[in-house]
Scaffold this active site. Structure first.
Site, PDB file in Angstrom:
ATOM      1  N   HIS A 286       0.908  -0.891   0.015  1.00  0.00           N
ATOM      2  CA  HIS A 286      -0.026  -0.205  -0.063  1.00  0.00           C
ATOM      3  C   HIS A 286       1.481   1.163  -0.272  1.00  0.00           C
ATOM      4  O   HIS A 286       0.393   2.359  -0.269  1.00  0.00           O
ATOM      5  CB  HIS A 286      -1.102   0.097   1.752  1.00  0.00           C
TER       6      HIS A 286
ATOM      7  N   HIS B 247      -7.027  -4.601  -1.253  1.00  0.00           N
ATOM      8  CA  HIS B 247      -6.654  -5.989  -1.221  1.00  0.00           C
ATOM      9  C   HIS B 247      -7.098  -6.301  -1.996  1.00  0.00           C
ATOM     10  O   HIS B 247      -6.656  -7.721  -2.858  1.00  0.00           O
ATOM     11  CB  HIS B 247      -6.492  -6.500   0.064  1.00  0.00           C
TER      12      HIS B 247
END
Length: 332
Positions: free
Chosen positions: A57, A219
């Site tokens: 991320h 995700h």
């Protein structure tokens, strides 16, 4: 799978080594464990702020370690929660005696592991509290969560709680402003393409060439639905409608806007999306106090974006404006 890596098993280790080489004046790593802390941690007289989550991320979360934001970040393996041991060592490393606040994105593994670490630290007499960020309005429960997911709005929690902590506020006060942000921040995203976790070697899901997923998680978790690709103005209208209806606004309200790229979206396209966001807010007489456009919480190479709105008052504006100096977020 095409990726600029060496070994899929070593991507996190090598990423951290590169991060530290790039930012030696900001960051250091604890010995024998993947915990990134402020160069000057623990900072005397200041509440410590710890966050973290799976890698993939970037720049979240290690990119936000520094003056006015986080004191430590715990990077897990790609899209995998860090371990309680990482979080426990982070807590100890940043504790200056004023306590530590954990900023947790609402994912089951993150919440469970952070709470275990909190209990371990409390057993040693360290004062630890926590907040859980759940800004995603797309879905109520998802693959990895009970309740709403925590996504890019988490960066505003880092910034504002970090500014309060930097002032020397108490743990109770830092938690109060963090919870104020959480109560007033909403986000929603979409994707045009999937992403590939290096160890898996194949995309996490598939989309047809003319398809997009609305409300997707960071995700690659499923969103609300799939549909044919539309013009970006139509996509923005849908996302904004969900966000604004979830936290009603009145004429004259002020907001901070974040247009967050998922890792594979050109800035050109993010600015085009922001153009429509600004237009919608103007039509509703919602004033834009500040706008952030870029990559703040990505999903590897996923193509797509999310919109975050934070409703502001005078206290939140002042803390948003306060100095921050980190590798990925600077306000000097």
């Amino acid at each position: 799978m095409k990726k600029l890596i060496n070994n899929p098993e070593s991507v996190v280790k090598e990423m951290i080594e590169g991060l530290l080489a790039a930012h030696p004046n900001y960051l250091r790593k604890l010995e024998n464990i993947n915990v990134i802390v402020r160069k000057d941690a623990p900072v005397e007289g200041k509440v410590g702020l710890v966050s973290g989550g799976g890698s993939g991320h970037e720049p979240a979360h290690a990119g936000y370690v520094g003056y006015g934001m986080l004191d430590a970040a715990c990077p897990g393996e790609v899209f995998t929660s860090p371990t309680p041991d990482q979080m426990y060592e982070a807590i100890k490393a940043v504790n200056s005696g004023k306590g530590v606040l954990l900023i947790i994105k609402n994912y089951t593994g993150d919440v469970m592991n952070f709470e275990m670490a909190r209990e371990m630290a409390q057993a040693e007499g360290i004062e630890v509290d926590q907040v859980i960020v759940n800004d995603d309005v797309a879905v109520e429960n998802s693959t990895w969560t009970q309740g709403r997911r925590g996504i890019a709005g988490t960066v505003f929690v880092h910034k504002i709680a970090g500014a309060k902590a930097q002032e020397g506020a108490s743990l109770k006060e830092v938690k109060r402003v963090a919870e104020k942000v959480i109560a007033n921040v909403r986000s929603m995203g979409m994707a045009l393409t999937p992403c590939t976790v290096p160890a898996a070697g194949k995309p996490s899901f598939t989309l047809q060439e003319d398809e997009m997923e609305i409300g997707i998680g960071i995700h690659g978790e499923p969103g609300t639905h799939r549909e044919k690709i539309k013009h970006v103005d139509e996509i923005v209208e849908h996302l904004m409608d969900k966000i604004i209806n979830d936290l009603p606004y009145k004429s004259g309200d002020e907001v901070a806007v974040m247009i967050n790229g998922m890792g594979g979206t050109p800035l050109m396209e993010l600015y085009i999306a922001n153009r429509k966001v600004a237009e919608i807010l103007k039509e509703k007489d919602i004033k834009v106090y500040k706008t952030y456009v870029g990559e703040f919480m990505t999903s590897l190479e996923m193509s797509g974006f999310s919109i975050t709105l934070l409703k502001l008052d005078e206290e939140l504006k002042a803390l948003l404006d306060a100095k921050a100096d980190t590798p990925a977020f600077k306000q000097l």
